[in-house]
Scaffold this active site. Structure first.
Site, short mmCIF file in Angstrom:
data_model
loop_
_atom_site.label_atom_id
_atom_site.label_comp_id
_atom_site.label_asym_id
_atom_site.label_seq_id
_atom_site.Cartn_x
_atom_site.Cartn_y
_atom_site.Cartn_z
N HIS A 92 0.82 -1.22 0.00
CA HIS A 92 0.00 0.00 0.00
C HIS A 92 0.85 1.27 0.00
O HIS A 92 0.35 2.35 0.23
CB HIS A 92 -0.92 0.01 1.22
N ASP A 155 -6.81 3.97 9.18
CA ASP A 155 -8.16 4.04 8.59
C ASP A 155 -8.47 2.81 7.75
O ASP A 155 -9.60 2.33 7.73
CB ASP A 155 -8.29 5.30 7.72
N GLU A 280 -11.56 12.77 13.53
CA GLU A 280 -10.95 13.05 12.24
C GLU A 280 -11.72 14.20 11.59
O GLU A 280 -12.61 14.80 12.19
CB GLU A 280 -10.92 11.82 11.33
#
Length: 537
Positions: A92, A155, A280
């Site tokens: 990622h 997340d 957030e």
């Protein structure tokens, strides 16, 4: 040395010599006793960013930590070897950080997916011993069966434990519990550290040591590896601190049309850790960003703002926070949310809440992923930029950001939320902005942009987006003291500036734990003379 080890060691030495030759290729699987080295794959030469594509000469799919140790033993023990090694988790990364041009990529997900739990009593801690190749989503699923869960998250959960711990691991819980690297009790690490010794079969060998380290045992290695960008060792196992898991989560969103009010309310929320469990926020630039951010939020949001015109855009902001619902504790979560929201100054009638399971809340980005995959927008370019910004510079950073994006055509999401400095251990290798004041608060800003070639973003378009992000990063660093998170710097001097006064410690750790610069070539921090150009592009 055991006779049984002679064949794989000699075979691996042959591999090293072949990798160092001008003809760097492997055309078929190579069985080296306990090691199974495969030819390169498309997966090993790409990542989520889809910006760099550096092919390794071989791929190792380890079955144990010992496989990685054996590989690094030979590489560190051979004066002929120029081979580098990169550990790849879920792939990622954005800028080829887990790639190894003409080297060896270690596919960490091939390690056995072992998870062992210890559930402490009332006055004891609970933890999980987890393989470095296990994904956080798997740890979540297994720990919830015991009513437990890690305290700090990212997340997106389809990332490996070893991968996020090599960076920091942040999300909306970070203000309360610190990053994931602040919630680790112990690590098992394979290092590139050299310990020469005589061997009747192979002259002098180095040692890819398997080291168990913690804050009280081999603390220097423990701290170096956490946030160490894969430069000092490969994490093969981690002991993760657990807490009691809530059954439900009250998930709240509030909209703003003023940036200063938005940030002040965020800072209010992180000042209430006894009430708030997650904070957030994101910038709402256009209809697309409003829609994409609402996919996972299962409430009817009646927010229909006027985005203005291309020449005179109206920008909005959204805070999201969450309160855990431990149903057996008889806490009135609705009342808690009411107490919190009464102190906020959001737009009139623009506060929405919904109750979801703890699992669904933590796994919320998966729904967005599935939506993007369904329309072919997941496997596209992702020229992302993440920055840690001092509190004193957040308004100026917002202005800098708006000078470099076009609100009407921006595709993606811009996250922005506060973190607290004192939740980070400065002994780790993670880099934060220097604190020139007593502010506990700093911000993380994530410019999570997508660039679809089939949607009109050609190679020239992608390069222009990357140039803009470099301009933002350079200006924010020089003028505001901001630092990149998940950093990419095209030159060693850029890395020196990134680490600042921490550079000497970082370089000393490299000399100690990976003196031959075998590990983590894709970061480009310690380039060898023959690969600096490739990773700096």
């Amino acid at each position: 040395m055991e006779v049984s080890m002679l064949c794989p060691r000699v075979s691996l030495l042959i591999l090293i010599l072949s990798l160092c030759s001008p003809y760097k290729f492997i055309q078929s699987p190579m069985d080296f006793g306990p090691l199974n080295l495969l030819p390169t794959t498309t997966t090993a030469s790409s990542d989520f960013g889809r910006i760099f594509f550096h092919s390794p000469a071989a791929v190792l799919k380890p079955e144990s930590s010992r496989d990685i140790s054996l590989l690094l033993s030979f590489l560190s023990g051979s004066s002929l070897s120029k081979v580098t090694v990169a550990a790849r988790g879920a792939g990622h990364s954005i800028h080829g950080q887990a790639q190894a041009l003409d080297g060896i990529v270690v596919e960490m997900c091939s390690l056995p997916a072992e998870i062992e739990f210890y559930k402490g009593g009332e006055a004891e801690i609970s933890y999980a011993d987890v393989s470095g190749g296990v994904m956080w989503i798997d740890l979540l699923e297994q720990s919830l069966k015991l009513g437990l869960a890690p305290r700090s998250w990212t997340d997106y959960l389809y990332l490996t434990v070893g991968g996020t711990l090599s960076n920091a691991g942040i999300s909306g819980q970070t203000f309360k519990h610190g990053p994931q690297i602040s919630n680790v009790l112990q690590l098992e690490v394979v290092t590139g550290e050299v310990h020469p010794r005589f061997s009747v079969t192979c002259c002098f060998t180095g040692q890819g040591e398997i080291v168990t380290c913690s804050p009280s045992k081999d603390a220097d290695l423990f701290n170096a590896v956490l946030g160490g960008l894969g430069q000092f060792g490969i994490i093969t196992r981690a002991r993760i601190l657990l807490q009691e898991a809530p059954q439900k989560v009250k998930w709240v969103r509030a909209f703003y049309d003023d940036f200063s009010t938005f940030t002040k309310d965020q800072e209010l929320l992180v000042s209430m850790p006894d009430l708030v469990d997650y904070v957030e926020g994101f910038i709402v630039l256009n209809e697309q960003s409003l829609h994409s951010s609402s996919i996972a939020f299962p409430a009817n949001v009646d927010f229909n703002p006027d985005f203005g015109t291309k020449n005179s855009p109206n920008i909005y902001y959204c805070i999201e926070f969450a309160v855990h619902d431990y149903q057996h504790k008889n806490a009135n979560v609705e009342r808690v949310v009411e107490v919190i929201s009464r102190q906020m100054r959001h737009m009139v009638s623009q506060l929405y809440s919904v109750e979801v399971s703890y699992f669904d809340f933590l796994n919320r980005v998966r729904m967005e992923e599935m939506s993007l995959r369904s329309i072919g927008l997941w496997e596209v370019h992702h020229p992302w930029l993440n920055m840690f910004v001092p509190k004193a510079g957040i308004n100026d950073f917002r202005d800098l950001l708006m000078d470099n994006v076009s609100p009407d055509s921006f595709e993606g999401l811009i996250l922005i939320y506060p973190l607290l400095r004192d939740k980070w251990d400065t002994n780790t290798s993670a880099v934060l902005p220097d604190s020139g004041s007593t502010d506990r608060v700093m911000y993380v800003v994530g410019i999570l942009r997508s660039a679809n070639p089939e949607g009109g973003c050609s190679h020239h378009c992608l390069q222009e987006l990357l140039r803009r992000h470099r301009r933002i990063a350079h200006s924010a660093g020089a003028q505001l003291g901001a630092k990149q998170y998940l950093a990419h710097h095209p030159t060693p001097s850029g890395w020196h500036q990134h680490f600042g006064r921490r550079w000497e410690r970082f370089a000393e750790r490299k000399t100690r734990f990976d003196p031959l610069r075998i590990l983590g070539p894709g970061q480009g921090i310690f380039p060898r003379s023959d690969d600096s150009a490739a990773y700096g592009s």
